[in-house]
Design a protein around this motif. Structure first.
Motif, PDB file in Angstrom:
ATOM      1  N   LEU A  98      -4.048   0.841  -1.952  1.00 44.26           N
ATOM      2  CA  LEU A  98      -3.138   0.636  -3.080  1.00 44.26           C
ATOM      3  C   LEU A  98      -2.959   1.900  -3.924  1.00 44.26           C
ATOM      4  CD1 LEU A  98      -4.255  -2.926  -4.214  1.00 44.26           C
ATOM      5  CD2 LEU A  98      -2.082  -2.312  -3.127  1.00 44.26           C
ATOM      6  N   GLY A  99      -3.774   2.911  -3.648  1.00 44.22           N
ATOM      7  CA  GLY A  99      -3.616   4.181  -4.347  1.00 44.22           C
ATOM      8  C   GLY A  99      -4.159   4.185  -5.757  1.00 44.22           C
ATOM      9  N   VAL A 100      -5.178   3.363  -6.019  1.00 45.97           N
ATOM     10  CA  VAL A 100      -5.790   3.351  -7.347  1.00 45.97           C
ATOM     11  C   VAL A 100      -7.230   3.847  -7.239  1.00 45.97           C
ATOM     12  CG1 VAL A 100      -4.325   1.486  -8.189  1.00 45.97           C
ATOM     13  CG2 VAL A 100      -6.511   0.926  -7.137  1.00 45.97           C
ATOM     14  N   SER A 101      -7.738   4.365  -8.324  1.00 43.50           N
ATOM     15  CA  SER A 101      -9.079   4.944  -8.303  1.00 43.50           C
ATOM     16  C   SER A 101     -10.131   4.010  -8.877  1.00 43.50           C
ATOM     17  CB  SER A 101      -9.099   6.265  -9.088  1.00 43.50           C
ATOM     18  OG  SER A 101      -8.763   6.029 -10.451  1.00 43.50           O
ATOM     19  N   SER A 102      -9.706   2.884  -9.444  1.00 42.51           N
ATOM     20  CA  SER A 102     -10.645   1.987 -10.108  1.00 42.51           C
ATOM     21  C   SER A 102     -10.077   0.576 -10.152  1.00 42.51           C
ATOM     22  CB  SER A 102     -10.922   2.482 -11.534  1.00 42.51           C
ATOM     23  OG  SER A 102     -11.604   1.503 -12.299  1.00 42.51           O
ATOM     24  N   ILE A 103     -10.962  -0.410 -10.197  1.00 44.91           N
ATOM     25  CA  ILE A 103     -10.504  -1.788 -10.354  1.00 44.91           C
ATOM     26  C   ILE A 103      -9.835  -1.994 -11.709  1.00 44.91           C
ATOM     27  CG2 ILE A 103     -12.172  -2.784  -8.752  1.00 44.91           C
ATOM     28  CD1 ILE A 103     -13.908  -3.551 -11.133  1.00 44.91           C
ATOM     29  N   ASP A 104     -10.080  -1.098 -12.654  1.00 49.81           N
ATOM     30  CA  ASP A 104      -9.445  -1.199 -13.965  1.00 49.81           C
ATOM     31  C   ASP A 104      -7.937  -0.968 -13.894  1.00 49.81           C
ATOM     32  OD1 ASP A 104     -11.921  -1.685 -15.157  1.00 49.81           O
ATOM     33  OD2 ASP A 104     -12.291   0.448 -15.510  1.00 49.81           O
ATOM     34  N   GLU A 105      -7.458  -0.370 -12.811  1.00 48.51           N
ATOM     35  CA  GLU A 105      -6.030  -0.088 -12.655  1.00 48.51           C
ATOM     36  C   GLU A 105      -5.274  -1.221 -11.970  1.00 48.51           C
ATOM     37  OE1 GLU A 105      -5.388   3.805 -10.878  1.00 48.51           O
ATOM     38  OE2 GLU A 105      -7.360   4.436 -11.607  1.00 48.51           O
ATOM     39  N   GLU A 163      -3.245  -4.510 -11.354  1.00 47.87           N
ATOM     40  CA  GLU A 163      -2.345  -5.322 -12.179  1.00 47.87           C
ATOM     41  C   GLU A 163      -1.353  -6.032 -11.255  1.00 47.87           C
ATOM     42  OE1 GLU A 163       1.002  -4.332 -12.652  1.00 47.87           O
ATOM     43  OE2 GLU A 163       0.845  -2.524 -11.415  1.00 47.87           O
ATOM     44  N   PRO A 164      -0.653  -7.049 -11.778  1.00 49.45           N
ATOM     45  CA  PRO A 164       0.204  -7.877 -10.918  1.00 49.45           C
ATOM     46  C   PRO A 164       1.271  -7.106 -10.157  1.00 49.45           C
ATOM     47  CG  PRO A 164      -0.109  -8.933 -13.054  1.00 49.45           C
ATOM     48  CD  PRO A 164      -0.702  -7.558 -13.164  1.00 49.45           C
ATOM     49  N   GLY A 165       1.736  -5.974 -10.695  1.00 51.61           N
ATOM     50  CA  GLY A 165       2.779  -5.210 -10.031  1.00 51.61           C
ATOM     51  C   GLY A 165       2.379  -4.654  -8.683  1.00 51.61           C
ATOM     52  N   LEU A 166       1.089  -4.654  -8.379  1.00 51.20           N
ATOM     53  CA  LEU A 166       0.617  -4.168  -7.085  1.00 51.20           C
ATOM     54  C   LEU A 166       0.688  -5.252  -6.006  1.00 51.20           C
ATOM     55  CD1 LEU A 166      -2.495  -2.203  -8.356  1.00 51.20           C
ATOM     56  CD2 LEU A 166      -0.380  -1.212  -7.469  1.00 51.20           C
ATOM     57  N   LEU A 167       1.031  -6.461  -6.412  1.00 52.63           N
ATOM     58  CA  LEU A 167       1.057  -7.588  -5.475  1.00 52.63           C
ATOM     59  C   LEU A 167       2.479  -8.053  -5.208  1.00 52.63           C
ATOM     60  CD1 LEU A 167      -1.811  -9.822  -6.945  1.00 52.63           C
ATOM     61  CD2 LEU A 167      -2.005  -7.928  -5.321  1.00 52.63           C
ATOM     62  N   PRO A 193       0.813  -1.219   0.000  1.00 54.54           N
ATOM     63  CA  PRO A 193       0.000   0.000   0.000  1.00 54.54           C
ATOM     64  C   PRO A 193       0.848   1.271   0.000  1.00 54.54           C
ATOM     65  CG  PRO A 193       0.084  -0.937   2.193  1.00 54.54           C
ATOM     66  CD  PRO A 193       0.781  -1.914   1.295  1.00 54.54           C
ATOM     67  N   HIS A 194       0.255   2.353  -0.480  1.00 51.17           N
ATOM     68  CA  HIS A 194       0.884   3.670  -0.449  1.00 51.17           C
ATOM     69  C   HIS A 194       0.507   4.383   0.848  1.00 51.17           C
ATOM     70  CE1 HIS A 194       2.623   3.853  -4.464  1.00 51.17           C
ATOM     71  NE2 HIS A 194       1.518   3.286  -4.933  1.00 51.17           N
TER      72      HIS A 194
END
Length: 406
Positions: A384-391, A393-397, A67-68
């Protein structure tokens, strides 16, 4: 003295249990407390030693997130178009058979799905008819096993189409396991006076469950109305099970036939559920399916099959650009949903989670489960600092080495 508006009704009586629960784990504990032992055992049982059931959840625990600390978005979106339908959250109701944990069964689940803006999956082994369920939730997907001959299957597809089903799910991730290390739950052929007397010692200890059915004037229904022949009686669950066991397994040509038959009849999406290999996913694309669900039938297929989330990324990478990829198995939290979406799932399906909610508190309990997942997804998106589930991706894990299976 009148109760203040902010005070929940249950709080007037401190001895009365709060019907709301804060996690799926609590819903499971409530379900276990409310249901007769054989009924609860049927919900949690997996095949053989239960290795796959355990791995379905353990695998999610192996995935980490980063997380950010700042730069978060004040508004976050989790709506998405799945199978041509706009859903308010990427969590669909997976079809499960004979939901006799509550008198309203599949109808209560359908109402909850409709109220929360998602899609309902109805098993053809369900205890409520497709007509009743579609009325409760117009966005219902009808699910079929490969049972009976082709004429029988066409008749069942035609009925689902007339009722208004918005898609067909073909479930093939199921095999028959005789050996369960903890023993198979006792499920009667039908609930009659003789059965009630025989099972009374186990059922009498759950008076609230008995009272629910007593209020409706009906006994738990263990028939499968969606398998009834035109003008005929619905078979019992075991009658339906026997039909499945005596039907020769389908070939890939049969899958293509099923898909084309449904397309000609309805023109709505066809989903193949039970894909666990990249080569099978590619064969499914060749067969013309619109979507696949990466699944091991909740651990009720061959034991030792890897968790569905371990299989997801290789499959979604291979065919995600050609068909929609769904996933089911082990989802209990909103963060689980986020992890699955980050690895390529368009949406997830839930099974045991909503059944526990249904057992705990009927329609409101299913809505409660969906709200828990909604809140968990939103919390994960925020962190995670994203505004939508569309953002996603594996790099967040944080994905441990060797996690994926292919």
């Amino acid at each position: 003295m009148t109760r203040p508006e902010w005070l929940p009704e249950w709080a007037e009586n401190p001895w009365k249990q709060n019907p709301w629960f804060e996690s799926v784990a609590v819903a499971q504990r409530r379900a276990q407390k409310r249901l007769p032992e054989p009924v609860y055992a049927a919900l949690v049982a997996g095949s053989e030693r239960g290795q796959t059931v355990s791995d379905n959840q353990r695998a999610f625990m192996e995935l980490g997130v980063l997380p950010h600390v700042a730069g978060h978005h004040a508004e976050r979106s989790m709506s998405r178009t799945v199978l041509g339908q706009e859903v308010s959250l990427p969590v669909l109701i997976s079809p499960t058979g004979v939901q006799a944990v509550h008198p309203d069964g599949e109808v209560a689940v359908a109402r909850a799905a409709n109220a929360r803006g998602t899609l309902m999956g109805l098993s053809n082994f369900a205890s409520k008819s497709v007509e009743e369920v579609v009325e409760a939730c117009p966005r219902t997907l009808f699910q079929m096993y490969w049972t009976g001959d082709r004429d029988v299957m066409v008749q069942r597809m035609e009925r689902a189409h007339r009722a208004g089903a918005i898609g067909l799910i073909a479930t093939l991730d199921w095999s028959f396991s005789m050996g369960r290390d903890w023993g198979s739950p006792e499920i009667p052929e039908k609930v009659d006076l003789k059965t009630m007397v025989r099972m009374a010692p186990k059922v009498a200890t759950k008076p609230r469950w008995l009272y629910q059915f007593g209020r409706t004037g009906q006994l738990p229904d263990l028939t499968a109305p969606n398998l009834a022949p035109p003008g005929g009686e619905a078979p019992t669950f075991f009658g339906a099970y026997y039909e499945w066991m005596t039907t020769p397994p389908p070939s890939w040509e049969d899958v293509a036939w099923m898909r084309s038959t449904w397309a000609e009849l309805s023109g709505t999406p066809f989903v193949l559920k039970g894909v666990g290999r990249v080569d099978d996913a590619k064969r499914a694309v060749d067969a013309g399916v619109d979507a696949i669900s990466v699944s091991n039938h909740g651990g009720n297929n061959l034991d030792g099959t890897p968790a569905a989330i371990r299989l997801l990324y290789p499959i979604s990478t291979a065919v995600g650009g050609q068909v929609e990829v769904l996933m089911d198995g082990g989802v209990r939290r909103g963060s689980d949903v986020v992890k699955a979406l980050a690895l390529g799932a368009k949406a997830v399906l839930i099974g045991r989670a909503y059944l526990w909610g249904l057992a705990a508190n009927g329609q409101a309990g299913v809505e409660n489960v969906l709200d828990i997942l909604h809140g968990g997804i939103d919390s994960a998106l925020l962190g995670l600092g994203v505004s939508s589930i569309d953002e996603l991706e594996p790099g967040l894990l944080l994905i441990p080495e060797g996690f994926h299976r292919s």
